[in-house]
Design an enzyme around this catalytic site. Structure first.
Site, PDB file in Angstrom:
ATOM      1  N   GLY A 458     -19.493 -42.596  21.518  1.00 28.40           N
ATOM      2  CA  GLY A 458     -18.447 -42.846  22.502  1.00 28.40           C
ATOM      3  C   GLY A 458     -19.009 -43.979  23.592  1.00 28.40           C
ATOM      4  O   GLY A 458     -20.415 -44.029  23.353  1.00 28.40           O
ATOM      5  N   ASP A 574     -11.962 -39.080  38.359  1.00 26.41           N
ATOM      6  CA  ASP A 574     -11.663 -39.751  36.829  1.00 26.41           C
ATOM      7  C   ASP A 574     -11.069 -38.780  35.752  1.00 26.41           C
ATOM      8  O   ASP A 574     -11.571 -38.959  34.609  1.00 26.41           O
ATOM      9  CB  ASP A 574     -12.889 -40.616  36.323  1.00 26.41           C
ATOM     10  CG  ASP A 574     -12.411 -41.649  35.462  1.00 26.41           C
ATOM     11  OD1 ASP A 574     -11.327 -41.984  35.456  1.00 26.41           O
ATOM     12  OD2 ASP A 574     -13.334 -42.176  34.781  1.00 26.41           O
TER      13      ASP A 574
END
Length: 635
Positions: A458, A574
């Site tokens: 990622g 987030d």
């Protein structure tokens, strides 16, 4: 995978060399003495190879040397003292000296106190070092980390360590140190980690240790300390793990235990001589993950307030004189994996709800007045109360069934499915209690194959995440922050601050961190099923309705804990499908706290409506997540 020996004349044909990195290979042989002719060398990294022989005594001729790494080789020393330290006193710019895990088996010379005052990191663990710790080590006033653990050191802990005002990590465990714990250690106001385990220390635990506000990890276990536990440790507001087990400590647990705001996740007081009862205030440690009070002289009943320890995974109260019934409140501990109440004087029916259906007879042995199911090897209970309890439960859940029958049925099917799956698992031994994992940069390099792109799992705004496998076989996720990216250091600090204060099954767990002058990373548990985003938009993977519902419940549980489950609210800011990870059982874990906000109560009330990235603020993100998952399901 480079191998072979270094050229004998390496220092002659590289006169302008400034940095030499050869770590994590299979080089063998000795370090050529000609290396000192490369007089501009500032960095030498030879760790994790198979070098033998002695560390060159002429190494001190490299007067520009700043970092020296010789760890995890087979260096030996023929003399009685490690005289290369005397040579290193010429290196006045030396900041890092690491030669841990080499079979040196020699004494530390007094000249260690003459090393550069610029020295910040000194690691010599696992080298078989003998003798005393020279008092001159207190002259290294800029030390931040001192590792002398896993050696054969004896004598007392020098009081001159109190001069190391910048020390943050002090590791002296697994030696033969004697005498008391010097009160001078209380002068170390920046000390965060103090490990004195497995020595021969005696005397009292000074109350001034509790006055070190920066202290987070305190390990004094496996010594012969004799005193009561200082009250200052119970009022400490930063302590994460406290291990005082295997000593001769006496006295009662104070009624104030658990009453102060504390991030404590590990408490081990086992194998001592503590007496009295277990205060009900212990339920205040709501982030507590491991609790062991075994092998003491505790008496009275088990407090109902233990049911408030919502994150508890290990509970050991064995080998005491506890009496009364096992509290029904323990049935609410949904993450409890290991329970030991054996060798007490408990009575009454053993609870059967919650996690109790997975515990075996070994959890309850030698409590002659307990009764319960035949598999627990106790007498059957005379008064059957199961039907009345079921009817009572129906009374409370019937209004919910009437209004949201479909949701309740789905939750019931999910729990029944997971319970049957877990019952078929083989019982496992509990994890090692209160064990903190320290991971070096070089182990991370090896674990991730030098952060190879094949292990990249990622990318984010502030760095990348790699899959790695530690030397003990544990798979981890290593989040490396790009320090060239604006805000990366702030994001790292925020994430560390958040993760050190939270503990919940639906939040990703941090295993360790690794930092140096040019590197920042977090080492976290590896979750093999990836992110929720991958599952929602994949053509190959499919989430059932029950799985989608459980993911919603897991995310909601994590948010509820962050907002209301601790004294200081935390806003994620987030939350989105890519920041929801799934473990091997498809249980959801919320991650990435790089822009999280930590609020006081009044600030929390004032700013809840204006936090975070537009489109992802709670509770709006929760609604978005619900619609997104259910929309995909219907589609």
């Amino acid at each position: 995978m480079f191998s072979g020996e270094l050229p004998a004349d390496i220092g002659y044909w590289l006169p302008n060399l400034q940095e030499l990195y050869l770590s994590d290979n299979t080089f063998r042989g000795t370090v050529p003495s000609s290396i000192v002719n490369a007089s501009r060398l500032a960095v030498i990294v030879l760790s994790m190879n198979s070098f033998t022989g002695s560390i060159p005594i002429t190494i001190g001729r490299l007067e520009l040397l700043e970092r020296l790494f010789f760890a995890q080789n087979y260096f030996t020393y023929e003399g009685s003292e490690l005289n290369f330290f005397t040579s290193l006193t010429n290196c006045r710019k030396l900041r890092t000296l690491v030669f841990a895990h080499n079979p040196l088996k020699a004494f530390l010379p007094a000249s260690i106190g003459n090393l550069s005052t610029s020295l910040q990191i000194f690691e010599a663990s696992g080298c078989g070092i003998k003798g005393i710790i020279p008092s001159g080590i207190g002259n290294l006033t800029n030390l931040q980390r001192l590792s002398l653990d896993m050696n054969e050191l004896n004598g007392s802990i020098p009081i001159t360590l109190g001069k190391l005002q910048n020390i943050e990590q002090l590791y002296l465990e697994n030696n033969r140190l004697e005498g008391g714990i010097p009160q001078e250690l209380c002068l170390l106001k920046n000390l965060g980690e103090l490990y004195l385990s497995k020595n021969q220390l005696s005397g009292i635990i000074s109350s001034c240790l509790g006055d070190i506000s920066s202290l987070t990890w305190l390990f004094l276990d496996s010594n012969t300390l004799t005193s009561t536990i200082p009250l200052t440790l119970w009022s400490h507001k930063s302590l994460i793990v406290l291990n005082l087990s295997s000593n001769n400590l006496t006295g009662n647990l104070p009624s104030s235990i658990g009453s102060s705001i504390s991030p404590l996740v590990g408490l081990d007081l086992s194998i001592n001589r503590l007496s009295g009862g277990i205060p009900s205030s212990i339920g205040g440690y709501q982030m507590l993950n491991n609790l062991s009070l075994a092998h003491n002289n505790l008496q009275g009943s088990i407090p109902e307030s233990l049911g408030k320890l919502i994150s508890l995974e290990i509970l050991d109260l064995s080998q005491n004189n506890l009496s009364g019934m096992i509290p029904r409140s323990l049935e609410t501990l949904r993450y409890l994996e290991y329970l030991n109440l054996s060798y007490n004087r408990l009575q009454g029916e053993i609870p059967s709800g919650g996690r109790f259906n997975k515990f075996t007879a070994s959890s309850f042995r030698h409590n002659k007045d307990l009764c319960g199911a035949p598999k627990l090897e106790v007498l059957p209970c005379r008064n059957k109360q199961k039907e009345s309890r079921n009817l009572s439960s129906l009374k409370y859940i019937s209004p919910i069934i009437a209004t949201i029958i479909g949701l309740v049925v789905a939750i019931y099917l999910l729990r029944r499915h997971r319970r049957l799956r877990k019952q078929n698992r083989t019982n496992v031994e509990p994890p090692s209690l209160l064990e903190w994992t320290r991971v070096s940069y070089y182990e991370l390099v090896r674990a991730t194959e030098s952060f190879d792109e094949s292990n990249l799992i990622g990318n984010g705004a502030y760095g990348s995440v790699f899959k790695g496998k530690l030397s003990d076989g544990v798979n981890v996720a290593v989040k490396v922050f790009n320090l060239l990216s604006e805000g990366a250091v702030k994001s790292f600090n925020v994430e560390c601050e958040v993760l050190r204060n939270i503990r919940h099954r639906n939040l990703v767990r941090i295993i360790s961190s690794c930092t140096n002058m040019d590197f920042r990373c977090l080492v976290m548990e590896y979750l093999p099923n990836g992110s929720l985003e991958q599952w929602l938009y994949s053509h190959n993977n499919h989430l059932s309705l029950i799985q989608r519902l459980q993911i919603l419940i897991d995310v909601a549980s994590a948010l509820e804990y962050l907002h209301h489950g601790q004294p200081t609210p935390i806003i994620h800011c987030d939350l989105k499908p890519s920041n929801v990870l799934l473990d091997e059982d498809m249980q959801a874990r919320v991650c990435d706290f790089g822009i999280a906000k930590i609020f006081g109560e009044e600030e929390f009330r004032l700013r809840t409506a204006t936090l975070g990235t537009i489109g992802y603020m709670a509770p709006g993100m929760t609604l978005c997540l619900v619609n997104l998952i259910l929309h995909n399901s219907l589609a």
